[in-house]
Write an enzyme that holds these catalytic residues in place. Structure first.
Site, short mmCIF file in Angstrom:
data_model
loop_
_atom_site.label_atom_id
_atom_site.label_comp_id
_atom_site.label_asym_id
_atom_site.label_seq_id
_atom_site.Cartn_x
_atom_site.Cartn_y
_atom_site.Cartn_z
CB SER A 10 -9.38 10.31 4.00
OG SER A 10 -10.33 10.99 4.83
CG HIS A 35 -11.76 9.09 0.48
ND1 HIS A 35 -12.50 8.25 -0.33
CD2 HIS A 35 -12.26 8.94 1.74
CE1 HIS A 35 -13.39 7.60 0.41
NE2 HIS A 35 -13.27 8.00 1.66
CG ASP A 37 -13.98 10.13 4.58
OD1 ASP A 37 -14.57 9.18 4.03
OD2 ASP A 37 -12.76 10.17 4.80
CG MET A 39 -18.52 11.42 8.31
SD MET A 39 -17.40 11.14 9.67
CE MET A 39 -16.10 10.24 8.85
CG HIS A 68 -17.03 7.33 1.95
ND1 HIS A 68 -16.19 6.83 2.93
CD2 HIS A 68 -18.16 6.56 2.00
CE1 HIS A 68 -16.79 5.82 3.55
NE2 HIS A 68 -17.99 5.65 3.01
CG MET A 70 -19.69 7.44 5.58
SD MET A 70 -18.14 7.64 6.47
CE MET A 70 -17.39 8.92 5.47
CG MET A 139 -16.88 1.45 4.88
SD MET A 139 -15.79 2.88 4.64
CE MET A 139 -15.06 3.07 6.27
N GLY A 146 -11.52 8.63 11.59
CA GLY A 146 -10.20 8.25 11.08
C GLY A 146 -9.40 7.60 12.19
CG ASP A 175 -12.38 4.71 3.54
OD1 ASP A 175 -11.46 5.08 4.29
OD2 ASP A 175 -13.43 5.38 3.34
N GLY A 177 -7.94 2.41 8.12
CA GLY A 177 -6.79 1.71 8.68
C GLY A 177 -5.79 1.25 7.64
CB SER A 198 -4.04 8.64 10.44
OG SER A 198 -4.89 7.54 10.32
C1 DX5 Z 1 -13.95 6.64 8.00
C2 DX5 Z 1 -13.60 7.26 6.66
C3 DX5 Z 1 -12.20 7.06 6.24
C4 DX5 Z 1 -11.16 7.59 7.19
C5 DX5 Z 1 -9.87 6.90 6.93
O1 DX5 Z 1 -15.30 6.79 8.21
O2 DX5 Z 1 -14.43 6.75 5.66
O3 DX5 Z 1 -12.00 7.59 4.94
O4 DX5 Z 1 -10.99 8.94 7.11
O5 DX5 Z 1 -8.97 7.29 7.91
P1 DX5 Z 1 -7.74 6.39 8.33
O6 DX5 Z 1 -6.91 6.20 7.11
O7 DX5 Z 1 -7.06 7.22 9.35
O8 DX5 Z 1 -8.28 5.10 8.86
ZN ZN Z 2 -14.06 7.31 3.49
#
Ligand code: DX5
Ligand code: ZN
Length: 225
Positions: A10, A35, A37, A39, A68, A70, A139, A146, A175, A177, A198
């Site tokens: 991501s 990936h 994201d 938002m 993705h 959101m 999720m 992240g 997706d 953690g 991360s």
């Molecule tokens: C959260 C995102 C994830 C996020 C994952 O809303 O959908 O894709 O970036 O980040 P990590 O791997 O750091 O949890």
């Molecule tokens: Zn995501």
């Protein structure tokens, strides 16, 4: 049926000041998917980037662009994300009242259609749209940021989604953690696409990312049935 494993970094965790280079580097490091994201500050309490940024990134990688969304509503923007070069477009089941319509729209644009489920949403909401989707995204944190901690109850939920999928050609993505510690928990129960922000974007450049991608892949592969 064993679906091929894919690592999907991501870019939310990448350096936004040089996103093109980051996407190129992580692709060269072995990531099969990128990936993305998106938002809106409404469906989730954060704002990231939109179709113009994705379009600008498209020439930097031949990897699958895994978008993705959101955002709510999503339908009015599906065409823009398709035009931007996304290959998979995933909407949240919670984002609108007409999930089936959203999935049909994505497929009519020639793209793979995915559904993402927040941690509290049961996989049973997908029972009647299985013929209309190409990917289920579990999720494993609350969407928006992240660097959050993996929610352990999502392992059982991933197993349930895997059962629901059966032999259908549907990808199972997790997706949030995802690290070398948590990845094996979900690949052991059927997940085959691992999103990691991360855990992948540590250090800088191809060599560093190759290490993080390889570490994740090894941990994940080792646990697959
Ligand atoms: C959260 C995102 C994830 C996020 C994952 O809303 O959908 O894709 O970036 O980040 P990590 O791997 O750091 O949890
Ligand atoms: Zn995501």
């Amino acid at each position: 049926m064993t679906r091929p494993l894919k690592i999907a970094p991501s870019i939310l965790a990448a350096n936004f000041a040089k996103l093109g280079q980051e996407v190129a580097d992580v692709t060269e490091a072995g990531a099969e998917w990128i990936h993305l994201d998106v938002m809106d500050g409404h469906f989730v309490p954060n704002i990231s980037y939109g179709p113009a940024v994705i379009k600008a990134l498209r020439p930097f990688s031949t990897a699958v662009f895994d978008c993705h969304l959101m955002i709510s509503p999503a339908d009015p923007y599906l065409e823009a994300f398709a035009d931007a070069g996304c290959d998979v477009i995933t909407v949240h089941a919670e984002a609108g009242p007409h999930l089936h319509r959203s999935l049909q729209k994505i497929r009519s644009l020639g793209k793979k259609a995915g559904v993402s489920l927040n941690p509290a949403t049961p996989v049973s909401v997908l029972e009647h749209v299985l013929d209309d989707l190409d990917l289920i995204l579990i999720m494993s944190v609350n969407p928006g940021f992240g660097g959050q901690k993996f929610i352990p109850a999502m392992v059982e939920k991933t197993a349930q989604a895997n059962l629901l999928i059966g032999n259908r050609p549907i990808e199972l993505e997790v997706d949030g953690g995802v690290t070398a510690e948590t990845a094996p928990l979900v690949t052991a129960v059927g997940a085959n696409v691992l999103v990691a922000g991360s855990a992948v974007f540590k250090g800088e450049g191809v060599d560093d990312y190759r290490k993080t991608v390889d570490t994740l892949r090894k941990a994940a592969e080792g646990a697959r049935a």
